[in-house]
Design an enzyme around this catalytic site. Structure first.
Site, PDB file in Angstrom:
ATOM      1  N   ASN A  10       7.586   3.732  -0.376  1.00 55.40           N
ATOM      2  CA  ASN A  10       6.432   3.832  -0.838  1.00 55.40           C
ATOM      3  C   ASN A  10       5.539   5.053   0.065  1.00 55.40           C
ATOM      4  O   ASN A  10       5.021   4.745   0.875  1.00 55.40           O
ATOM      5  CB  ASN A  10       5.585   2.741  -1.172  1.00 55.40           C
ATOM      6  CG  ASN A  10       4.058   2.511  -1.349  1.00 55.40           C
ATOM      7  OD1 ASN A  10       3.721   3.820  -1.991  1.00 55.40           O
ATOM      8  ND2 ASN A  10       3.644   1.502  -1.229  1.00 55.40           N
ATOM      9  N   TRP A  11       5.268   6.176  -0.689  1.00 54.25           N
ATOM     10  CA  TRP A  11       4.671   7.276   0.061  1.00 54.25           C
ATOM     11  C   TRP A  11       3.379   7.258  -0.071  1.00 54.25           C
ATOM     12  O   TRP A  11       2.843   8.037   0.713  1.00 54.25           O
ATOM     13  CB  TRP A  11       5.233   8.760  -0.698  1.00 54.25           C
ATOM     14  CG  TRP A  11       6.561   8.941  -0.410  1.00 54.25           C
ATOM     15  CD1 TRP A  11       7.833   8.176   0.274  1.00 54.25           C
ATOM     16  CD2 TRP A  11       7.630  10.115  -0.950  1.00 54.25           C
ATOM     17  NE1 TRP A  11       8.845   8.605   0.317  1.00 54.25           N
ATOM     18  CE2 TRP A  11       8.737   9.997  -0.484  1.00 54.25           C
ATOM     19  CE3 TRP A  11       7.072  11.226  -1.484  1.00 54.25           C
ATOM     20  CZ2 TRP A  11       9.615  10.786  -0.684  1.00 54.25           C
ATOM     21  CZ3 TRP A  11       8.021  12.163  -1.955  1.00 54.25           C
ATOM     22  CH2 TRP A  11       9.410  12.018  -1.379  1.00 54.25           C
ATOM     23  N   LYS A  12       2.613   6.298  -0.680  1.00 57.25           N
ATOM     24  CA  LYS A  12       1.281   6.192  -0.645  1.00 57.25           C
ATOM     25  C   LYS A  12       0.678   7.453  -0.866  1.00 57.25           C
ATOM     26  O   LYS A  12       1.198   8.103  -1.737  1.00 57.25           O
ATOM     27  CB  LYS A  12       0.981   5.465   0.528  1.00 57.25           C
ATOM     28  CG  LYS A  12       1.630   4.231   0.851  1.00 57.25           C
ATOM     29  CD  LYS A  12       1.101   3.245   1.999  1.00 57.25           C
ATOM     30  CE  LYS A  12       1.735   1.951   1.862  1.00 57.25           C
ATOM     31  NZ  LYS A  12       1.268   0.935   2.794  1.00 57.25           N
ATOM     32  N   HIS A  96       0.234  -3.936  -5.474  1.00 54.66           N
ATOM     33  CA  HIS A  96       0.315  -3.565  -4.244  1.00 54.66           C
ATOM     34  C   HIS A  96      -0.915  -4.196  -3.428  1.00 54.66           C
ATOM     35  O   HIS A  96      -2.092  -4.042  -4.069  1.00 54.66           O
ATOM     36  CB  HIS A  96       0.585  -2.243  -3.865  1.00 54.66           C
ATOM     37  CG  HIS A  96       0.966  -1.684  -2.200  1.00 54.66           C
ATOM     38  ND1 HIS A  96      -0.062  -1.715  -1.559  1.00 54.66           N
ATOM     39  CD2 HIS A  96       2.141  -1.576  -1.846  1.00 54.66           C
ATOM     40  CE1 HIS A  96       0.391  -1.525  -0.326  1.00 54.66           C
ATOM     41  NE2 HIS A  96       1.817  -1.519  -0.265  1.00 54.66           N
ATOM     42  N   GLU A  98      -2.563  -2.812  -1.226  1.00 56.29           N
ATOM     43  CA  GLU A  98      -3.937  -2.286  -1.081  1.00 56.29           C
ATOM     44  C   GLU A  98      -4.670  -1.910  -2.425  1.00 56.29           C
ATOM     45  O   GLU A  98      -5.804  -1.640  -2.433  1.00 56.29           O
ATOM     46  CB  GLU A  98      -3.171  -0.640  -0.553  1.00 56.29           C
ATOM     47  CG  GLU A  98      -2.959  -0.583   0.771  1.00 56.29           C
ATOM     48  CD  GLU A  98      -1.708   0.216   1.130  1.00 56.29           C
ATOM     49  OE1 GLU A  98      -1.238   1.140   0.688  1.00 56.29           O
ATOM     50  OE2 GLU A  98      -1.235  -0.109   2.148  1.00 56.29           O
ATOM     51  N   GLU A 168       5.057  -8.850   0.530  1.00 61.48           N
ATOM     52  CA  GLU A 168       4.598  -8.041   1.375  1.00 61.48           C
ATOM     53  C   GLU A 168       3.245  -8.748   2.055  1.00 61.48           C
ATOM     54  O   GLU A 168       2.384  -8.720   1.642  1.00 61.48           O
ATOM     55  CB  GLU A 168       4.256  -6.613   1.015  1.00 61.48           C
ATOM     56  CG  GLU A 168       5.392  -5.742   0.412  1.00 61.48           C
ATOM     57  CD  GLU A 168       4.930  -4.376   0.390  1.00 61.48           C
ATOM     58  OE1 GLU A 168       5.733  -3.649   0.907  1.00 61.48           O
ATOM     59  OE2 GLU A 168       3.882  -4.201  -0.167  1.00 61.48           O
ATOM     60  N   GLY A 174       1.398  -1.700   7.498  1.00 57.24           N
ATOM     61  CA  GLY A 174       0.939  -0.501   8.166  1.00 57.24           C
ATOM     62  C   GLY A 174       0.408  -0.977   9.489  1.00 57.24           C
ATOM     63  O   GLY A 174      -0.508  -0.107  10.143  1.00 57.24           O
ATOM     64  N   SER A 214       5.618  -3.029   7.641  1.00 57.38           N
ATOM     65  CA  SER A 214       6.305  -2.638   9.024  1.00 57.38           C
ATOM     66  C   SER A 214       7.678  -2.638   9.038  1.00 57.38           C
ATOM     67  O   SER A 214       8.261  -2.851  10.098  1.00 57.38           O
ATOM     68  CB  SER A 214       5.451  -3.393  10.006  1.00 57.38           C
ATOM     69  OG  SER A 214       4.231  -2.960  10.172  1.00 57.38           O
ATOM     70  N   GLY A 235       6.758   1.715   3.723  1.00 52.84           N
ATOM     71  CA  GLY A 235       5.612   2.621   3.553  1.00 52.84           C
ATOM     72  C   GLY A 235       5.844   3.821   4.733  1.00 52.84           C
ATOM     73  O   GLY A 235       6.701   4.707   4.675  1.00 52.84           O
ATOM     74  N   GLY A 236       5.335   3.548   5.810  1.00 46.03           N
ATOM     75  CA  GLY A 236       5.048   4.549   6.880  1.00 46.03           C
ATOM     76  C   GLY A 236       6.715   5.249   7.177  1.00 46.03           C
ATOM     77  O   GLY A 236       6.883   6.139   6.994  1.00 46.03           O
TER      78      GLY A 236
HETATM   79  P1  PGA Z   1       4.435  -0.303   5.637  1.00 45.70           P
HETATM   80  O1  PGA Z   1       3.959  -0.364   4.264  1.00 45.70           O
HETATM   81  O2  PGA Z   1       5.804  -0.050   5.700  1.00 45.70           O
HETATM   82  O3  PGA Z   1       4.129   1.212   6.243  1.00 45.70           O
HETATM   83  O4  PGA Z   1       3.913  -1.287   6.443  1.00 45.70           O
HETATM   84  C1  PGA Z   1       4.707  -1.098   3.381  1.00 45.70           C
HETATM   85  C2  PGA Z   1       4.130  -1.108   1.855  1.00 45.70           C
HETATM   86  O5  PGA Z   1       2.712  -0.825   1.966  1.00 45.70           O
HETATM   87  O6  PGA Z   1       4.655  -1.249   1.054  1.00 45.70           O
END
Ligand code: PGA
Length: 253
Positions: A10-12, A96, A98, A168, A174, A214, A235-236
């Protein structure tokens, strides 16, 4: 049948047109002919065609990070399921944290999105997860129950073979603080049990439940070796080909 794990990046709201193309190409080259794990990349909307082109003919699927639950119309700024399919998407992330907690989406809208995407033929990655205060108040299971039940309201049993659930925990996204493998396994067992109540044991046994929050190269193996952890939503660590590919390798059987 053992479940084939799915690792999705997930490149956000990161990458440029150029870096998105390069990252997709690097993941593609690094993965080679490996087919014992499923892989998907979810870039920002504007890069979908660029990444689709970079992935064409490969085993890597394209996914989007959001969708609007209408076919078309006066919905400025929104993107329909049909548009995502046209752009080459197979997956879409829905619910998600966010979008729930930063943008303010409620379960009713998340449910409409999941239904519209599934009806159009997309595969949906439905995200669920508790906040830290909810975990501390022993509300994890009731939060997961609510988000899963609401998210899947009026989703038919014929559609859930295109559903992936991503657990999640919000406190792990994050933050660099991942759930322990035991915490993840426990939540996944609960989600699978709840899903079996809704759709039966057979569907529950084939449901993919990803862990997200994470996930990094150095903790992926421990998380992914849990019996009910069927992949990762990253994500990251998905923004660098090396760390993402290390997580993909950690998902190999
Ligand atoms: P993260 O994000 O790996 O940066 O914690 C995961 C996500 O939001 O899907």
């Amino acid at each position: 049948m053992p479940r084939v794990k799915l690792v999705a990046g997930n490149w956000k709201m990161y990458t440029t047109a150029g870096s998105a193309r390069d990252l997709a190409a690097a993941v593609r080259n690094g993965l080679g002919a490996e087919d014992r794990v499923a892989v998907a990349l979810c870039p920002p909307f504007p890069w979908l065609p660029i990444v689709a082109e970079a992935l064409a003919g490969s085993r890597i699927s394209l996914g989007a990070q959001d969708v609007y639950p209408e076919k078309e119309g006066a919905f400025t700024g929104e993107v329909s399921p049909g548009m995502l399919l046209d752009a080459g998407c197979r997956y879409v992330i829905v619910g998600h944290s966010e979008r729930r907690h930063v943008i303010g989406e409620k379960d009713t809208l998340i449910n409409l999105k999941a239904r519209a995407a599934l009806e159009a033929g997309l595969s949906v990655i439905l995200c669920v997860g508790e906040k830290l205060e909810e975990r501390d108040a022993n509300k994890t299971e009731s939060v997961l129950d609510n988000q899963l039940t609401w998210g899947l309201r009026d989703v038919s049993s014929s559609q859930v073979d295109r559903l992936v659930v991503a657990y999640e925990p919000v406190w792990a996204i994050g933050t660099g603080r991942n759930a322990t493998p035991e915490q993840a396994q426990q939540a996944h067992v609960f989600l699978r049990w709840r899903f079996s109540q809704l759709y039966g044991e057979k569907s529950a046994n084939s449901l993919l439940i990803q862990y997200g929050g994470s996930v990094k190269a150095d903790n992926a193996k421990d998380l992914l070796s849990q019996a009910d952890v069927d992949g990762a939503l990253v994500g990251g660590a998905s923004l660098k080909a090396d760390s993402f590919l290390a997580i993909v390798r950690a998902a190999l059987p």
